[in-house]
Design a protein around this motif. Structure first.
Motif, PDB file in Angstrom:
ATOM      1  N   VAL A  82       5.616 -10.315   5.595  1.00 54.92           N
ATOM      2  CA  VAL A  82       5.968 -10.896   4.305  1.00 54.92           C
ATOM      3  C   VAL A  82       6.429 -12.331   4.508  1.00 54.92           C
ATOM      4  CG1 VAL A  82       7.659 -10.767   2.425  1.00 54.92           C
ATOM      5  CG2 VAL A  82       6.597  -8.673   3.303  1.00 54.92           C
ATOM      6  N   ALA A  83       6.086 -13.206   3.568  1.00 52.72           N
ATOM      7  CA  ALA A  83       6.574 -14.584   3.618  1.00 52.72           C
ATOM      8  C   ALA A  83       7.526 -14.850   2.463  1.00 52.72           C
ATOM      9  CB  ALA A  83       5.424 -15.572   3.588  1.00 52.72           C
ATOM     10  N   THR A 137       9.442   5.104  -0.995  1.00 54.39           N
ATOM     11  CA  THR A 137       8.737   4.672  -2.207  1.00 54.39           C
ATOM     12  C   THR A 137       9.565   3.646  -2.977  1.00 54.39           C
ATOM     13  OG1 THR A 137       9.672   6.550  -3.437  1.00 54.39           O
ATOM     14  CG2 THR A 137       7.479   6.848  -2.452  1.00 54.39           C
ATOM     15  N   ARG A 138      10.779   3.367  -2.481  1.00 56.12           N
ATOM     16  CA  ARG A 138      11.645   2.343  -3.067  1.00 56.12           C
ATOM     17  C   ARG A 138      12.177   1.441  -1.967  1.00 56.12           C
ATOM     18  NH1 ARG A 138      14.401   2.909  -7.819  1.00 56.12           N
ATOM     19  NH2 ARG A 138      16.279   2.116  -6.804  1.00 56.12           N
ATOM     20  N   TRP A 139      12.133   0.141  -2.213  1.00 56.74           N
ATOM     21  CA  TRP A 139      12.757  -0.809  -1.295  1.00 56.74           C
ATOM     22  C   TRP A 139      12.955  -2.142  -1.998  1.00 56.74           C
ATOM     23  CZ3 TRP A 139       7.711   0.971  -0.379  1.00 56.74           C
ATOM     24  CH2 TRP A 139       6.684   0.026  -0.583  1.00 56.74           C
ATOM     25  N   GLU A 185      -0.938 -10.247  -3.264  1.00 50.65           N
ATOM     26  CA  GLU A 185      -0.568 -11.487  -2.582  1.00 50.65           C
ATOM     27  C   GLU A 185       0.801 -11.995  -3.001  1.00 50.65           C
ATOM     28  OE1 GLU A 185      -3.627 -14.385  -3.142  1.00 50.65           O
ATOM     29  OE2 GLU A 185      -5.205 -13.121  -2.260  1.00 50.65           O
ATOM     30  N   GLN A 186       1.305 -11.504  -4.118  1.00 51.00           N
ATOM     31  CA  GLN A 186       2.601 -11.947  -4.616  1.00 51.00           C
ATOM     32  C   GLN A 186       3.755 -11.086  -4.080  1.00 51.00           C
ATOM     33  OE1 GLN A 186      -0.263 -11.568  -6.686  1.00 51.00           O
ATOM     34  NE2 GLN A 186      -0.592 -13.749  -6.328  1.00 51.00           N
ATOM     35  N   GLY A 187       3.452 -10.131  -3.194  1.00 51.90           N
ATOM     36  CA  GLY A 187       4.484  -9.312  -2.577  1.00 51.90           C
ATOM     37  C   GLY A 187       4.842  -8.062  -3.354  1.00 51.90           C
ATOM     38  N   GLU A 188       4.068  -7.723  -4.375  1.00 51.28           N
ATOM     39  CA  GLU A 188       4.319  -6.513  -5.151  1.00 51.28           C
ATOM     40  C   GLU A 188       3.504  -5.356  -4.568  1.00 51.28           C
ATOM     41  OE1 GLU A 188       4.855  -8.298  -9.612  1.00 51.28           O
ATOM     42  OE2 GLU A 188       2.889  -8.497  -8.666  1.00 51.28           O
ATOM     43  N   GLU A 206      -1.946   7.634 -11.709  1.00 47.45           N
ATOM     44  CA  GLU A 206      -0.568   8.097 -11.805  1.00 47.45           C
ATOM     45  C   GLU A 206       0.300   7.256 -10.884  1.00 47.45           C
ATOM     46  OE1 GLU A 206       2.156  12.082 -10.969  1.00 47.45           O
ATOM     47  OE2 GLU A 206      -0.020  12.282 -11.185  1.00 47.45           O
ATOM     48  N   LYS A 207       1.116   6.421 -11.495  1.00 43.97           N
ATOM     49  CA  LYS A 207       1.985   5.520 -10.738  1.00 43.97           C
ATOM     50  C   LYS A 207       3.205   6.261 -10.214  1.00 43.97           C
ATOM     51  CE  LYS A 207       4.521   1.175 -11.404  1.00 43.97           C
ATOM     52  NZ  LYS A 207       4.784   0.089 -12.384  1.00 43.97           N
ATOM     53  N   ILE A 208       3.534   6.011  -8.935  1.00 41.21           N
ATOM     54  CA  ILE A 208       4.702   6.629  -8.301  1.00 41.21           C
ATOM     55  C   ILE A 208       5.845   5.631  -8.180  1.00 41.21           C
ATOM     56  CG2 ILE A 208       5.555   7.675  -6.167  1.00 41.21           C
ATOM     57  CD1 ILE A 208       2.693   8.750  -5.748  1.00 41.21           C
ATOM     58  N   GLY A 209       5.510   4.385  -7.854  1.00 40.88           N
ATOM     59  CA  GLY A 209       6.556   3.388  -7.682  1.00 40.88           C
ATOM     60  C   GLY A 209       5.987   1.990  -7.632  1.00 40.88           C
ATOM     61  N   GLU A 210       6.868   1.011  -7.739  1.00 40.12           N
ATOM     62  CA  GLU A 210       6.499  -0.405  -7.641  1.00 40.12           C
ATOM     63  C   GLU A 210       7.678  -1.162  -7.066  1.00 40.12           C
ATOM     64  OE1 GLU A 210       5.375  -4.161 -10.564  1.00 40.12           O
ATOM     65  OE2 GLU A 210       4.996  -2.112 -11.247  1.00 40.12           O
ATOM     66  N   ASN A 211       7.430  -1.971  -6.053  1.00 39.11           N
ATOM     67  CA  ASN A 211       8.490  -2.717  -5.379  1.00 39.11           C
ATOM     68  C   ASN A 211       8.006  -4.128  -5.073  1.00 39.11           C
ATOM     69  OD1 ASN A 211      10.315  -0.231  -4.613  1.00 39.11           O
ATOM     70  ND2 ASN A 211       8.261   0.315  -3.962  1.00 39.11           N
ATOM     71  N   LYS A 212       8.945  -5.064  -5.061  1.00 37.85           N
ATOM     72  CA  LYS A 212       8.586  -6.436  -4.701  1.00 37.85           C
ATOM     73  C   LYS A 212       9.426  -6.886  -3.510  1.00 37.85           C
ATOM     74  CE  LYS A 212       8.230 -11.197  -6.402  1.00 37.85           C
ATOM     75  NZ  LYS A 212       7.046 -11.461  -5.575  1.00 37.85           N
ATOM     76  N   LEU A 213       8.746  -7.541  -2.561  1.00 33.64           N
ATOM     77  CA  LEU A 213       9.426  -8.068  -1.380  1.00 33.64           C
ATOM     78  C   LEU A 213       8.719  -9.347  -0.967  1.00 33.64           C
ATOM     79  CD1 LEU A 213      11.699  -7.409   0.663  1.00 33.64           C
ATOM     80  CD2 LEU A 213       9.970  -6.282   2.065  1.00 33.64           C
TER      81      LEU A 213
END
Length: 423
Positions: free
Chosen positions: A404-405, A51-53, A363-366, A378-385
């Protein structure tokens, strides 16, 4: 003694024929086609993807992918398969990667030469020339490409050798092409709706010979064939071209058909066992629930715009990410909205369900991770790559495989990431 031996031979032949007529099955560690084994975006619930990266956290491996594509990774045994189109070399290819290390095992060129439309209209700038997801029957790989003004389905063996290629029909580019193959018993079923008049075509998986074919209206549409068990039988449900159509996947015969979908649909249809759910975005926005017993009854309809991302169903509720960056939960029996939550960004990738967790990437990688629960968001996590994501991630065996680009100035480079919890 001859009669029993002959009888045994006949029985053996019948048994083999019956076995070969079954849709292939796979262990839970495989993801054999678009939207997973159940064809509905649900991953196996008994797994624990991260859930995290980030660029430096929980990355098992990262492999540069030549060119561009929006097809999802397909997993079979020790390998990952991916389609891409490389503008530098003007090739459309299938890649095979080692699932443990991410190293490229082989590359198979399916088409070589100019593959963009020669017509006046170019594809939507968000489209790619490799937007289909590879399907497998365990022995062969199947992929669809637009090439030379037509749609082709190609079968390859697991070493990357082309076994057969079948031309489905001419194709007039409107937005682009991204329909993925569907496996049903001894068939691979593909579609190619377009303004020139499209088709749904079922081919023998081994030989590529056409078993049945249904011509379609001359209208643009982008949905993939969806094979569902609903109302006690297998149905190939197809939306778009202003129709919701149910065919017998074995024969192509019409089970039922009603007007009601909009012209252009992208999402893949799913079911709650009683209804099938259609959604589209041009010229009308809609989600509708159709009673799938041939009665033609529409249980409910809304004007919600879920055009590109496919929806999820769990325990009587639909979960969706709207193209405009909103998550929503809807009662699948009534169509009543349970909750809405703005996530942000634009969505083309479809959400994936893992147990009671939904992974949704814009589309922005989030990537937003939230509970599949009707009471509240109920939000658990949010990550951007990365900076650009159009492909739906594949979540399997507690790993996330995501395309991912990254940008270096104007240079765009795609990568396939394998994400997993660090030991």
């Amino acid at each position: 003694m001859r009669t029993p031996l002959i009888l045994l031979a006949v029985l053996f032949t019948l048994a083999m024929n019956t076995a070969s007529a079954q849709t292939p099955s796979f262990p839970a560690s495989d993801w054999p086609w678009w939207r997973g084994q159940q064809r509905d975006g649900r991953a196996s619930a008994d797994q624990h993807p991260p859930t995290r990266w980030s660029e430096n956290e929980n990355v098992v491996w990262k492999t540069a992918i030549p060119g561009r594509g929006h097809g999802s990774p397909m997993l079979l045994g020790r390998h990952v398969y991916l389609a891409t189109a490389d503008d530098t070399r003007k090739v459309q290819v299938v890649l095979c990667l080692d699932r443990r290390t991410g190293s490229v095992v082989w590359e198979a060129i399916v088409h070589q030469g100019e593959y963009e439309s020669k017509g006046k209209r170019k594809a939507n700038e968000k489209a790619s020339s490799a937007s289909s997801t590879i399907a497998t029957d365990g022995e062969r790989l199947f992929i669809n490409f637009f090439n030379d003004e037509a749609i082709y389905t190609t079968a390859l063996d697991l070493s990357g050798t082309i076994v057969w290629t079948q031309r489905l029909c001419d194709y007039v580019v409107h937005q682009g092409y991204g329909s993925s193959p569907a496996i049903y018993k001894e068939l691979v079923i593909c579609s190619a709706d377009n303004k020139g008049g499209g088709a749904i075509v079922a081919m023998d998986r081994v030989s590529g010979e056409i078993v049945w074919r249904r011509d379609r209206p001359a209208k643009p549409n982008y949905a993939s064939p969806s094979i569902l068990t609903v109302d006690g039988k297998d149905q190939l449900v197809f939306t778009g071209c202003d129709l919701i159509t149910s065919l017998d996947p074995a024969t192509g015969a019409t089970l039922w058909e009603i007007e009601g979908a909009t012209t252009e649909c992208v999402t893949t249809t799913l079911t709650d066992g009683k209804h099938v759910f259609s959604s589209g975005g041009y010229p009308d926005n809609h989600i509708s629930a159709i009673v799938a017993d041939g009665s033609g009854k529409v249980a409910w309809r809304t004007n919600t715009r879920v055009y590109v991302p496919s929806m999820l169903h769990k325990d009587g509720y639909l979960y969706m990410t709207l193209d405009a960056g909103i998550a929503e939960c809807v009662d699948s029996a009534s169509g009543e909205t349970q909750w809405k939550k703005r996530l942000g960004g634009d969505f083309s990738s479809s959400p994936v369900l893992v147990g009671d967790r939904i992974y949704a990437t814009n589309e922005q990688g989030e990537t937003f991770i939230f509970k599949a629960a009707p009471e509240r968001f109920e939000k658990i996590g949010e990550n951007k790559l990365g900076e650009s994501v159009f492909a739906t991630p594949t979540i399997c065996d507690s790993r996330i495989y995501t395309r991912v680009a990254h940008y270096d100035g104007e240079r765009r480079q795609e990568y396939l990431y394998c994400l997993g919890e660090e030991d």
